[in-house]
Design an enzyme around this catalytic site. Structure first.
Site, PDB file in Angstrom:
ATOM      1  N   CYS A  91       0.813  -1.225   0.000  1.00  0.00           N
ATOM      2  CA  CYS A  91       0.000   0.000   0.000  1.00  0.00           C
ATOM      3  C   CYS A  91       0.840   1.266   0.000  1.00  0.00           C
ATOM      4  O   CYS A  91       0.371   2.312  -0.443  1.00  0.00           O
ATOM      5  CB  CYS A  91      -0.986   0.006   1.158  1.00  0.00           C
ATOM      6  SG  CYS A  91      -0.245   0.001   2.791  1.00  0.00           S
ATOM      7  N   HIS A 166      -1.656   1.686   7.544  1.00  0.00           N
ATOM      8  CA  HIS A 166      -2.085   1.718   6.149  1.00  0.00           C
ATOM      9  C   HIS A 166      -1.762   3.077   5.527  1.00  0.00           C
ATOM     10  O   HIS A 166      -1.859   4.114   6.199  1.00  0.00           O
ATOM     11  CB  HIS A 166      -3.599   1.454   6.098  1.00  0.00           C
ATOM     12  CG  HIS A 166      -4.181   1.403   4.728  1.00  0.00           C
ATOM     13  ND1 HIS A 166      -3.663   0.616   3.718  1.00  0.00           N
ATOM     14  CD2 HIS A 166      -5.257   2.048   4.187  1.00  0.00           C
ATOM     15  CE1 HIS A 166      -4.388   0.778   2.623  1.00  0.00           C
ATOM     16  NE2 HIS A 166      -5.348   1.642   2.884  1.00  0.00           N
TER      17      HIS A 166
END
EC number: 3.4.19.12
Length: 319
Positions: A91, A166
């Site tokens: 990510c 994230h």
């Protein structure tokens, strides 16, 4: 779930060198220490920001009807690059590509990334994510900045699960502020926005997002993608600024070279050499004295660190 992708740090030097190795020209990252629009304005042109946060949020971020802030723009995927995240640990690179591949008219992204965008834009978001995850070039460059981990913490197998983190991107595209998160079903629009308004608009969105966490949660990191600050210094004839930026680049290069190696063998040889020297000076008693003095110095250093309130700055895990 990692699919051969390793965790990389949320670090301006890592991200800058990563995109340069992918062929991007005249772009760098800068860490933002405050959520103040003025800090972003000093870096203009700013192409977007990369936000690292604990996942999931302390409160639900989206419902079946849509996100709590902004709105899903499902039609936008026809015209902007948005890829679903199909694999763990990718990510960070996916977030920075979410900015770069939507700025091809402003940024020299290089032939390979331009070809990748052209190939994937005809695909739905989930297939774009698969194409990204299966790109040998992107994966190899990404993994070249993974920090070496020579030791495995066996206690993690039986202890509490670690927090996951994230990366997502915010950028302005065609007059709209978008949040690009591969774990969401579509881009999230936050209303009208252009280059000049971006610092104020994105800070406003980020402040609302951070406010959803408990007040004790401070593990956030924000990186701005901007033009090469060395070129700005050259344009304005600012030799002091140019020297500072060149020095920063040399520091990044050195730090990135260290990330590619582990020093267990080196440390072992140094330790053996020191012990041999102490044994030659006075046998086991000299070694015991050296160990005791070293432990005392370590204790003093730790006490000083606690008094000074020091702590770790970087978080390097991603969902």
């Amino acid at each position: 779930m990692s699919g051969g992708w390793n965790t990389i740090e949320s670090d301006a030097g890592v991200f800058t060198s990563l995109i340069e190795n992918l062929g991007v020209k005249d772009v760098q990252f800068e860490e933002l220490l405050t959520l103040e629009p003025s800090e972003l304005r000093t870096l203009q042109p700013v192409y977007g920001v990369i936000f690292l946060f604990k996942y999931p949020t302390d409160q639900p971020y989206a419902t079946a009807d849509g996100p709590l802030d902004g709105a899903f723009d499902r039609d936008a995927v026809e015209n902007i690059f948005f890829a679903a995240q199909t694999i763990q640990n990718a990510c960070a690179t996916q977030a920075l590509l979410s900015v770069l591949l939507n700025k091809t008219s402003d940024v020299q992204v290089g032939e390979q990334l331009r070809d990748f965008r052209e190939f994937t834009m005809v695909l739905p978001p989930e297939f774009r994510g698969e194409a990204l995850s299966n790109s040998d070039l992107i994966r190899e460059v990404h993994n070249s900045f993974a920090r070496s981990s020579p030791f495995v913490d066996e206690t993690q197998k039986t202890g509490e699960p670690e927090d996951a983190f994230h990366f997502i991107a915010y950028t302005h595209i065609n007059g709209t502020l978008y949040e690009l998160d591969g774990l969401q079903p579509a881009p999230i629009t936050h209303g009208a926005c252009d280059t000049e308004a971006f610092p104020d608009r994105v800070v406003d969105v980020l402040q609302r997002r951070v406010a959803r966490y408990d007040a004790t949660e401070i593990r956030f990191n924000l990186l701005a993608m901007c033009g090469d600050l060395r070129q700005r210094a050259r344009d304005f004839g600012d030799t002091e600024r140019l020297a500072r930026e060149e020095r920063k680049r040399r520091d990044w290069q050195f730090e990135n070279s260290l990330r590619r190696h582990n020093f267990v063998g080196f440390a072992g040889e140094v330790l053996k050499g020191v012990v041999t020297e102490q044994l030659a000076k006075g046998g086991d008693a000299a070694v015991d004295t050296w160990v005791k003095e070293s432990l005392e110095r370590r204790k003093v250093a730790e006490q000083a660190l606690r008094r000074g309130g020091g702590g770790d700055k970087d978080v390097d895990m991603d969902a």
